[in-house]
Design a protein around this motif. Structure first.
Motif, PDB file in Angstrom:
ATOM      1  N   LYS A  98       0.841  -1.205   0.000  1.00 48.74           N
ATOM      2  CA  LYS A  98       0.000   0.000   0.000  1.00 48.74           C
ATOM      3  C   LYS A  98       0.873   1.252   0.000  1.00 48.74           C
ATOM      4  N   ALA A 131       2.213   1.746  -3.382  1.00 47.00           N
ATOM      5  CA  ALA A 131       1.172   2.246  -4.291  1.00 47.00           C
ATOM      6  C   ALA A 131       0.940   3.728  -4.074  1.00 47.00           C
ATOM      7  N   VAL A 132       0.947   4.176  -2.827  1.00 49.89           N
ATOM      8  CA  VAL A 132       0.769   5.610  -2.538  1.00 49.89           C
ATOM      9  C   VAL A 132       1.911   6.411  -3.148  1.00 49.89           C
ATOM     10  N   ASP A 136       1.500   6.473  -6.927  1.00 45.09           N
ATOM     11  CA  ASP A 136       0.387   7.343  -7.296  1.00 45.09           C
ATOM     12  C   ASP A 136       0.864   8.796  -7.298  1.00 45.09           C
ATOM     13  N   ARG A 141      -4.051   2.604  -8.985  1.00 46.92           N
ATOM     14  CA  ARG A 141      -5.219   2.863  -8.145  1.00 46.92           C
ATOM     15  C   ARG A 141      -6.088   1.610  -8.013  1.00 46.92           C
ATOM     16  N   ARG A 145      -4.409  -0.489  -5.421  1.00 46.39           N
ATOM     17  CA  ARG A 145      -4.700  -0.010  -4.063  1.00 46.39           C
ATOM     18  C   ARG A 145      -6.092  -0.488  -3.608  1.00 46.39           C
TER      19      ARG A 145
END
Length: 609
Positions: A554, A557-558, A561, A591, A594
């Protein structure tokens, strides 16, 4: 002072034995009609220094030093030409004319004063020796026997006995024409408040202090009475002709053995010297109750290349050992140390264990700098960074005395390793003046607080240290690419290699392979946490690990992004339409990833089978 006439210089050279003079500084062996030894002017392992007595010259074929006896003394003592010629003239009894009557008179008075002084000391030595071997010396002889000192050793060192009474020495030397006031200036008598004098040494075993030329310069005395009637040991005061920090007790006896073995054993007390010589350890000398001075170290350098300090085992002996370092380093000597148990000293050790046991300790002696650093570091090794920083002042004081750059670098690296401090930060700290070390100290402290990892990455570290068999799956699935810390990724690769090489985790070896600094501090903390969490079984550990991996994904992924959004903002849609579409597609994939992680929270994917 005026110029020294050439005739006087020629007379000095004719009446000075160059072989006898050089042998006071260098151990020489016959080589045909000449003599050879290790050069005192440069370091060498094979002798290239020759003395030619027939020609009155010396020559080193290694460093090209050479000349007559005057040039030899100028080079080795650092004297100027007039000073050297006058010293040799005085030894040979040659008069040197002075420039003015006043200078001539001053020089004559000093020569006469020294001549009288040495005569007094020689007469006192004879008197004390007569007393030791006469009827009044029985108590002193018995004491020496109890200390394991035989007659041969006692005579070798010229030991004597100052009999009980107030004026024995004064009366005996008075019969030879020496006045009490002269004896006072020589340190043998003390003035009383009635205008008279009394003997300094009374009812004591007496040790003559002899220079390398065989001159008696002073005395030490050991009390025989046990009724508290004075100090156990007393020594002659310093005089115009005797400075205790410029002499070594026993050097006149030890110099031949020191030159042969190329080493010296330095002990604290006169009795230690005598006892060890009696036991066959003939390289022993003592600094006579002072911290070893640079002059004494240079004296040792004439005869030895290796000096072993063997002071008493108590805390005072330990501190005295530490104080020897600067003088020995400045003299360029290899300095080592032998330490004894707290209640031990060389004399008692040899009487109990034997000379071979001491020689074995001498062979295994530890380098003095290494010993001193160990003494400073050991109490804080493995402690908090604040405690380890507290040892840096002592470490800095020790390393300041190490003059050889290569040796300094070696010891600095060892200190960095043992204190788990980044070598570059440690060197920055040590090389700054004490008043400017605060900034460097803060840098060391900050670096030593541990590498700050996100909680999930720290969790992965801890669980993989506990379950290293999962590392192969971790790297096969390329989970290392999810880490924000490249330092952690590199370390986990080290752990995997270590695990494969040792079929497990050997914590001391693993820490040894971890560079000093923040990551090592973090690893130490993680290992401690693993130990404290032993109550968790493999299933609990696996759930913890999967939670951490999901959080890593996570977090990745953040980050992706945010990164893709920044790139998209910088793309011109009209001129870079293809690039714009590509980034948009990547952003959508991230996204979706996520969202899938959020939906799958109740059923975490297994990252290890």
């Amino acid at each position: 002072m005026g110029l020294i006439p050439q005739s006087v210089i020629e007379d000095v050279l004719a009446r000075t034995d160059i072989l006898q003079t050089v042998q006071q500084y260098v151990s020489l062996k016959r080589a045909g009609n000449n003599y050879k030894g290790l050069c005192p002017f440069h370091d060498e392992n094979s002798p290239s220094f020759f003395v030619h007595p027939g020609m009155g010259i010396y020559k080193c074929f290694g460093c090209s030093e050479g000349g007559n006896v005057i040039q030899f003394l100028m080079s080795i003592e650092g004297w100027n030409f007039p000073e050297t010629v006058r010293t040799l003239a005085e030894r040979a009894g040659i008069e040197i004319p002075e420039e003015s009557p006043q200078q001539a008179e001053a020089a004559r008075k000093r020569r006469e004063g020294k001549k009288i002084y040495l005569s007094i000391m020689e007469a006192a030595r004879d008197f004390y020796q007569e007393q030791l071997w006469g009827a009044r010396g029985e108590v002193a002889r018995r004491y020496l026997a109890e200390r394991g000192i035989d007659e041969e050793t006692a005579r070798t060192f010229g030991l004597g006995y100052a009999p009980d009474g107030w004026e024995n020495t004064i009366e005996a030397l008075g019969k030879k024409g020496f006045k009490p006031a002269w004896l006072e200036r020589a340190g043998l008598a003390i003035a009383n408040d009635r205008g008279g004098h009394y003997d300094r040494f009374r009812h004591r075993v007496v040790f003559p202090v002899v220079d390398v030329w065989g001159n008696t310069l002073a005395f030490g005395g050991r009390a025989l009475a046990s009724d508290g009637g004075g100090a156990k040991y007393i020594n002659s005061p310093e005089t115009p002709f005797y400075t205790k920090g410029e002499q070594l007790y026993g050097l006149d006896v030890a110099k031949a053995a020191m030159g042969k073995e190329e080493q010296a054993l330095v002990v604290e007390g006169n009795f230690d010297v005598i006892a060890l010589h009696g036991a066959g350890i003939g390289v022993t000398v003592a600094p006579m109750g002072t911290a070893l001075t640079e002059v004494q170290a240079r004296l040792l350098r004439r005869f030895a290349r290796r000096v072993i300090i063997a002071f008493d085992g108590d805390s005072a002996g330990e501190e005295a050992t530490l104080r020897c370092m600067g003088a020995l380093e400045s003299a360029g000597l290899e300095a080592l140390v032998v330490r004894f148990d707290e209640a031990d000293d060389p004399d008692t050790f040899v009487r109990r264990e034997g000379a071979d046991a001491l020689r074995a300790r001498m062979e295994a002696a530890q380098p003095l700098v290494a010993w001193a650093l160990d003494r400073a570091i050991k109490p804080v090794e493995g402690a908090t960074i604040e405690a380890r920083l507290g040892a840096l002042e002592a470490v800095g004081a020790i390393l300041t005395q190490v003059k050889e750059p290569a040796a300094w670098e070696h010891y600095a690296r060892e200190v960095a390793r043992r204190l788990a401090i980044e070598p570059a930060l440690l060197k920055d700290y040590l090389k700054r003046p004490p008043e400017r070390r605060d900034q460097a100290r803060q840098a060391v402290l900050k670096a030593g607080q541990g590498t700050r990892l996100p909680s999930a990455e720290y969790g992965v570290l801890a669980v993989l240290l506990d379950q290293p068999k999962w590392l192969s799956d971790f790297f096969r699935e390329e989970l290392d690419k999810l880490l924000s810390s490249q330092e952690l990724a590199d370390f986990l690769r080290v752990v995997q290699n270590h695990y494969q090489a040792h079929d497990g985790i050997n914590r001391p070896l693993l820490l040894e392979a971890t560079p000093p600094g923040g990551m090592r501090e973090t690893v130490i903390a993680a290992l401690a946490e693993v130990e404290s969490q032993r109550l968790y079984g493999p299933e609990e550990a696996l759930r913890w690990y999967r939670d951490c991996v999901r959080t890593l994904k996570k977090a990745w992924a953040v980050r992706m992004d945010e990164h893709l959004q920044r790139e998209l903002n910088n793309v011109d849609f009209r001129s870079e339409r293809e690039r714009f579409v590509q980034i948009n597609e990547q952003l959508e994939q991230v996204r979706q990833f996520r969202k899938a992680l959020d939906l799958d929270a109740s059923s975490p994917s297994s990252a290890s089978g």
